[in-house]
Design a protein around this motif. Structure first.
Motif, short mmCIF file in Angstrom:
data_model
loop_
_atom_site.label_atom_id
_atom_site.label_comp_id
_atom_site.label_asym_id
_atom_site.label_seq_id
_atom_site.Cartn_x
_atom_site.Cartn_y
_atom_site.Cartn_z
N THR A 58 -9.39 -13.19 40.32
CA THR A 58 -8.23 -13.36 40.96
C THR A 58 -6.69 -13.79 40.03
OG1 THR A 58 -9.09 -11.01 43.35
CG2 THR A 58 -6.33 -12.27 42.89
N THR A 59 -7.01 -15.44 40.80
CA THR A 59 -5.94 -16.04 40.48
C THR A 59 -6.35 -16.05 39.63
OG1 THR A 59 -7.35 -17.75 42.10
CG2 THR A 59 -5.73 -19.16 40.73
N LEU A 60 -6.49 -16.37 38.20
CA LEU A 60 -7.44 -16.16 37.02
C LEU A 60 -6.14 -14.81 36.02
CD1 LEU A 60 -10.24 -16.35 35.33
CD2 LEU A 60 -8.74 -17.44 34.39
N LEU A 61 -6.38 -13.66 36.85
CA LEU A 61 -5.23 -12.55 36.89
C LEU A 61 -3.76 -13.31 36.60
CD1 LEU A 61 -7.97 -9.43 38.11
CD2 LEU A 61 -6.60 -9.16 35.93
N SER A 62 -4.20 -13.29 38.24
CA SER A 62 -2.31 -13.62 37.93
C SER A 62 -1.33 -14.31 37.19
CB SER A 62 -2.15 -14.62 39.25
OG SER A 62 -2.77 -15.62 39.89
N LYS A 63 -2.62 -15.52 36.76
CA LYS A 63 -2.13 -15.93 35.53
C LYS A 63 -1.41 -15.60 34.88
CE LYS A 63 -2.61 -20.72 37.47
NZ LYS A 63 -1.76 -21.16 37.22
N ILE A 64 -2.29 -14.63 34.01
CA ILE A 64 -2.69 -13.80 32.69
C ILE A 64 -1.16 -12.29 33.02
CG2 ILE A 64 -3.57 -12.15 31.15
CD1 ILE A 64 -6.52 -13.79 32.37
N GLU B 267 0.75 -12.68 34.20
CA GLU B 267 2.62 -14.01 34.53
C GLU B 267 3.19 -14.08 32.99
OE1 GLU B 267 3.27 -18.58 35.31
OE2 GLU B 267 2.30 -17.79 37.13
N TYR B 268 1.29 -14.60 31.52
CA TYR B 268 1.97 -14.88 30.08
C TYR B 268 2.10 -13.91 29.36
CZ TYR B 268 0.91 -16.11 25.44
OH TYR B 268 0.85 -16.89 24.85
#
Length: 195
Positions: A21-27, A29-30
């Motif tokens: 979930t944390t990784l998805l939010s970063k992706i 955003e990018y």
């Protein structure tokens, strides 16, 4: 002649506690920062919304449904996912579901044929980190949490998602999401997808 780029359909798997979930939010955003449209679809949430129409009250009870009902829900969810046309569609799911019958593939061939994924991302973490994260997550009704079970789940995920890549011919990127290094993991994923 002008060719329109097809939507990138990216399947991302990870057992509970890997930090998906944390990784998805970063992706997300990018991708948004680069003026592309994106959607993230949680297959479990989508299937639960469909199952609620039949009286299911808890998302974790999905895996206790008869296999035939799970298959029916998977097909309906896959058709909804396939209809998305954003530049990037990330399908957040699990490579397998632990059911009373055994480990059921979260991405059987008939689902892959409907979705037609362009890429697979398999997220893992150190078993001890996953175990620790699960111990602090009181929001879900999970099976017994042991370090041995976590290691077994990581092995099963690896086998299942590798089979998906072979069946579809789509590339598979395996990413280790180390504690405190989520930006590093997100960057590896973004580079592998050419975003």
């Amino acid at each position: 002649m002008l060719y329109l780029a097809e939507s990138k359909k990216i399947i991302m798997v990870g057992i509970p506690g890997v930090g998906k979930t944390t990784l998805l939010s970063k992706i997300v955003e990018y991708v948004k920062g680069h003026q592309k449209s994106i959607s993230v679809i949680s297959v479990g949430t989508l299937m639960f919304e469909l199952a609620k129409e039949n009286g299911l009250k808890d998302r974790d009870d999905l895996r206790k449904l008869p296999i035939s009902k799970q298959q029916e829900l998977q097909k309906i969810a896959a058709k909804k996912i396939a209809s998305h046309t954003e530049d990037v569609v990330i399908i957040d799911t699990h490579a397998f579901i632990s059911s009373p019958e055994g480990y059921y593939p979260g991405l059987p061939e008939y689902v892959l044929k409907i979705i037609k994924p362009s890429n697979f991302i398999s997220v893992s973490a150190k078993p001890e980190e996953i175990y620790s994260r699960r111990m602090t997550d009181a929001t879900r009704n999970r099976d017994k949490n042991t370090l041995a079970n976590v290691k077994k789940e990581l092995d099963i995920q690896s086998g299942m998602i590798s089979a998906c890549a072979v069946l579809t011919g789509s590339p598979l990127k395996m990413v280790l999401n180390r504690e405190g290094k989520v930006d590093e993991a997100a960057e590896k994923i973004i580079q592998s997808l050419g975003l």
